[in-house]
Enzyme design. Structure first.
Site, short mmCIF file in Angstrom:
data_model
loop_
_atom_site.label_atom_id
_atom_site.label_comp_id
_atom_site.label_asym_id
_atom_site.label_seq_id
_atom_site.Cartn_x
_atom_site.Cartn_y
_atom_site.Cartn_z
N LYS A 32 -0.01 9.46 -3.48
CA LYS A 32 1.22 10.22 -3.29
C LYS A 32 2.20 9.91 -4.41
O LYS A 32 2.11 8.87 -5.10
CB LYS A 32 1.87 9.91 -1.94
CG LYS A 32 2.26 8.45 -1.70
CD LYS A 32 3.59 8.02 -2.27
CE LYS A 32 3.92 6.57 -1.99
NZ LYS A 32 5.03 6.05 -2.82
N PRO A 88 -4.63 3.60 -8.77
CA PRO A 88 -4.23 2.27 -9.26
C PRO A 88 -3.61 1.43 -8.16
O PRO A 88 -2.91 1.94 -7.27
CB PRO A 88 -3.21 2.60 -10.36
CG PRO A 88 -3.58 3.98 -10.83
CD PRO A 88 -4.06 4.69 -9.60
N ALA A 126 -1.22 -1.38 -6.38
CA ALA A 126 0.17 -1.87 -6.46
C ALA A 126 0.95 -1.13 -7.54
O ALA A 126 1.63 -1.72 -8.36
CB ALA A 126 0.18 -3.38 -6.73
N GLY A 179 2.81 1.96 -6.70
CA GLY A 179 3.77 2.90 -6.14
C GLY A 179 3.17 4.22 -5.71
O GLY A 179 3.90 5.18 -5.45
N LEU A 180 1.82 4.28 -5.61
CA LEU A 180 1.13 5.52 -5.28
C LEU A 180 0.52 5.53 -3.88
O LEU A 180 -0.12 6.51 -3.49
CB LEU A 180 0.04 5.80 -6.33
CG LEU A 180 0.55 5.95 -7.77
CD1 LEU A 180 -0.63 6.10 -8.73
CD2 LEU A 180 1.48 7.15 -7.90
N ASP A 226 4.03 3.48 4.91
CA ASP A 226 3.58 4.75 4.34
C ASP A 226 2.39 5.35 5.10
O ASP A 226 2.04 6.51 4.86
CB ASP A 226 3.17 4.57 2.88
CG ASP A 226 4.36 4.35 1.96
OD1 ASP A 226 5.51 4.56 2.40
OD2 ASP A 226 4.14 3.97 0.79
#
Length: 280
Positions: free
Chosen positions: A8, A89, A91, A93-94, A131
């Site tokens: 995301k 990836p 850690a 932020g996705l 999340d």
């Protein structure tokens, strides 16, 4: 059973303040994108996890925690073997770990033939991480509270992005802990983006209230942000707590050109497009 777990980006993210439970109150717009982890889930007499990133093959992995939560509730001693191929990836932020957990919560009731209750699924998702509830459906959504209040924004707007980041892992808790009182906002910028999306238009990007804290803690993230701003004049934001930065692109060709330039500068970079709700 093959299950997809998309990444995301946060089209907007505001931190409203700190809650009594120690978490932060947020308002955000999240969008699933076409960078995807894959889970191959098969029956087994015990829980097993194999991962393309061996460091993630640990008992605290959110995939195993999600499976154990379903075992505890309904499945008893039933097991499965999960082969997780990471493309998102780590850690960065996705939301990769949270998406993997949500994919597990969606898939195992089918494999184990369990009763499916959306209420129970949302509760388990909330217990696993902030999340995770969003990723149960994905698409475009307004997310509030600590992440448990999710309102899907109807309609699908295809959007191309270029994403780039420095080669480092960022602690989400550390970034949130470094937000200063004066950096809290009231959520209006994010709700304006949501209103534009509700009206059927492109929402654009709002703000990310974590950027100042991220840049203080990780100067490499600020350097990457400045680099992508020199490559494209398009709207650019950090995703989540970073360090990934992303820009809106008008086409896949434009996104590919920008990714190539960022790669030549030593960053990891790729293209992606938005995904609709419940994309599998």
């Amino acid at each position: 059973m093959l299950v997809l777990a998309p990444a995301k980006v946060n089209l907007s993210l505001e931190v409203l303040g700190k809650r009594a439970d120690g978490f932060h109150e947020i308002v955000s717009i999240m969008q699933t994108i076409s960078i995807v982890d894959t889970l191959d889930i098969r029956p087994s007499d015990r829980l097993e996890l194999q991962c393309s990133e061996p460091a993630l093959e640990c008992s605290d992995n959110l995939v195993l925690r999600a499976a154990r939560a379903l075992q505890t509730k309904d499945a008893g001693t039933r097991g499965c073997r999960i082969v997780l191929r990471k493309e998102i990836p780590i850690a960065a932020g996705l939301g990769g770990g949270s998406s993997d957990a949500a994919a597990t919560l969606r898939a195992l009731p089918r494999l184990w033939q369990l009763p499916r209750s959306e209420t129970d699924q949302r509760r388990l998702a909330h217990d696993l991480g902030s999340d995770v509830p969003f990723f149960l459906r994905g698409g475009t959504a307004l997310v509030q509270g600590r992440g448990e209040r999710v309102r899907v924004i109807p309609g699908y707007h295809e959007q191309w992005y270029v994403l780039a980041g420095p080669h480092l892992h960022v602690s989400t808790a550390t970034v949130y802990g470094a937000v200063r009182d004066g950096e809290w906002t009231d959520g209006r910028a994010t709700r304006r983006v949501a209103a534009r999306l509700d009206a059927g238009g492109g929402g654009g990007l709002g703000i990310n209230g974590l950027e100042p804290a991220l840049f203080r803690l990780y100067p490499e993230a600020r350097t990457c942000y400045d680099a992508i701003r020199r490559v494209t004049s398009s709207a650019t934001r950090v995703s989540g707590s970073g360090p990934t930065v992303f820009s809106l692109m008008s086409s896949v060709d434009e996104a590919q050109r920008a990714a190539w330039v960022m790669q030549k500068q030593g960053y990891w970079a790729c293209t992606a497009h938005s995904l609709p709700e419940n994309a599998e």
